[in-house]
Motif scaffolding. Structure first.
Motif, mmCIF file in Angstrom:
data_model
loop_
_atom_site.group_PDB
_atom_site.id
_atom_site.type_symbol
_atom_site.label_atom_id
_atom_site.label_comp_id
_atom_site.label_asym_id
_atom_site.label_seq_id
_atom_site.Cartn_x
_atom_site.Cartn_y
_atom_site.Cartn_z
ATOM 1 N N GLY A 104 0.877 -1.261 -0.016
ATOM 2 C CA GLY A 104 -0.022 -0.089 0.216
ATOM 3 C C GLY A 104 0.591 1.298 0.072
ATOM 4 O O GLY A 104 0.448 2.370 -0.404
ATOM 5 N N SER A 174 0.314 -1.656 4.606
ATOM 6 C CA SER A 174 1.063 -0.558 4.537
ATOM 7 C C SER A 174 1.792 -0.150 5.619
ATOM 8 O O SER A 174 1.562 1.048 6.290
ATOM 9 C CB SER A 174 0.801 0.628 3.620
ATOM 10 N N SER A 186 -2.072 0.473 8.101
ATOM 11 C CA SER A 186 -2.494 0.778 7.073
ATOM 12 C C SER A 186 -1.955 2.279 6.991
ATOM 13 O O SER A 186 -2.681 3.195 7.316
ATOM 14 C CB SER A 186 -3.780 0.952 6.446
ATOM 15 N N ARG A 188 -1.137 3.929 4.455
ATOM 16 C CA ARG A 188 -1.693 4.606 3.291
ATOM 17 C C ARG A 188 -3.075 5.373 3.671
ATOM 18 O O ARG A 188 -3.584 6.266 2.967
ATOM 19 C CB ARG A 188 -2.205 3.359 2.119
ATOM 20 N N ASP A 248 -5.712 -1.402 0.665
ATOM 21 C CA ASP A 248 -4.543 -1.241 0.370
ATOM 22 C C ASP A 248 -4.224 -2.196 -0.775
ATOM 23 O O ASP A 248 -5.027 -3.142 -0.966
ATOM 24 C CB ASP A 248 -3.442 -1.611 1.370
#
Length: 379
Positions: A104, A174, A186, A188, A248
């Protein structure tokens, strides 16, 4: 990867199975340093020779590539398409000295501004938001699910809202940023929150309400085209679909297909509820916002916000609620057995963020690179 229909279902889709498609974005990186490399134009050119050119598209940065499946009716069709694309992509990337990564966020990048794809639209985005584009090394996966009636489409969109944080948690992939652990599963999701129209979509009264409010966003000039309306779920402006954008990019094709199976069953479940006239819960925007932040922070490794009670529950308990909620649709599509097997795998192996962290902790950058490079073509 093998995706089979459960016993008792036909080999093909049932007559009421909604069609769907998957868009995957990938990062191109140096196979030794994990730095981004701007070989996207060359990779896309090579990839278009191996597959349908309409299924390959540009992205904001020169280190990104996007592919899309054809319209699918079964998870097996989607799995075959994704694996074909990923194998061709991996081969095309190697030809340019790069490695394709289903992650991601880029693992590492220096402080120079990212190289933007040379197109009027992307140059315009860079001019409007230069500091954001400078480090927009993020890639996602988008799932389109057919809902033929546009009025029902809006009501389904309303009903998806409380489940979007969970889909973010399941797909979290990510965890690293600037060669360090971000502390988020995450990252992202957090980077994307900086943009002008982000997060869970608002609640809409009906299709007219949706269209009026979207037109007003365009009229403001802040969102000059549909691509700037980047809620975690939205109505597609090109297809009769709901586009779910909470995920992601995924390490493996199996990870992506699992999310597509969950998303399609969820849309089918909410479509049936909307057609039956059952009212959708209108959760407070601030509760959705903190639920999304919590999902991005921990993924499946800790607790998530259970929106009906506004309390924290173990992540896999919330996932179990979703599986029970969509059970009939999974069974109807012939996906129940495989989806449950894949969710059991998540309990054992973790989602992408957990697997990335385990690889780096166990063997450093070389082990992480090995995981990412093997995963791109893994079933």
């Amino acid at each position: 990867m093998v995706v089979r229909a459960t016993e008792g279902t036909a080999a093909g889709p049932t007559s009421t199975s909604a069609t769907f498609g998957i868009e995957e974005e990938f990062l191109l990186m140096d196979p030794r340093s994990a730095q981004p490399v701007p070989t996207g134009p060359a990779v896309r050119a090579a990839l278009r020779l191996d597959t349908n050119p309409d299924w390959v598209s540009t992205e904001l940065l020169d280190c990104q590539v996007e592919t899309a499946t054809p319209v699918c009716r079964t998870l097996a069709e989607a799995a075959e398409a994704l694996l074909d694309f990923r194998r061709d992509l991996a081969h095309s990337a190697v030809l340019t000295g790069a490695a394709a990564a289903g992650i991601g966020v880029i693992f590492d990048a220096d402080l120079r501004p990212a190289s933007v794809t040379d197109s009027p639209r992307y140059r315009g985005i860079a001019e409007r938001a230069p500091a954001l584009v400078a480090d927009q090394y993020v890639t996602g996966m988008h799932i389109h699910v057919e809902v033929a009636d546009p009025e029902v489409r809006v009501q389904v969109l309303n009903r998806l809202r409380p489940w979007l944080p969970l889909l973010t948690a399941v797909s979290a992939n990510s965890p690293f940023w600037r060669h360090a652990d971000s502390g988020f599963a995450s990252w992202r999701t957090i980077l994307y929150r900086r943009w002008q129209i982000q997060g869970c979509p608002p609640y809409f009264a009906d299709l007219h309400d949706y269209r009026v409010r979207v037109r007003q966003l365009y009229a403001s000039g802040v969102a000059p085209d549909p691509g700037h309306i980047s809620w975690l779920a939205r109505l597609s402006d090109q297809f009769p679909t709901i586009e779910i954008r909470a995920s992601d990019s995924q390490l493996t094709a199996s990870d992506s297909v699992l999310l597509a199976g969950l998303a399609r069953a969820l849309v089918a479940t909410e479509q049936a509820a909307a057609v039956a006239g059952r009212l959708a819960a209108n959760h407070f925007p601030e509760h959705l916002d903190v639920a999304l932040w919590q999902a991005a922070r921990f993924g499946l490794s800790d607790k998530l916000v259970h929106l009906d009670s506004a309390t924290l529950w173990p992540a896999f308990d919330v996932l179990e609620l979703l599986l029970r909620h969509i059970d009939d649709a999974l069974e109807q599509h012939g996906d129940r057995g495989w989806v449950h097997e894949q969710c059991a795998r998540l309990r054992l192996e973790g989602n992408g963020a957990q697997r990335q962290r385990a690889a780096l902790a166990g063997g450093g950058l070389s082990a992480w690179l090995d995981l990412v490079s093997r995963s791109i073509t893994a079933g």
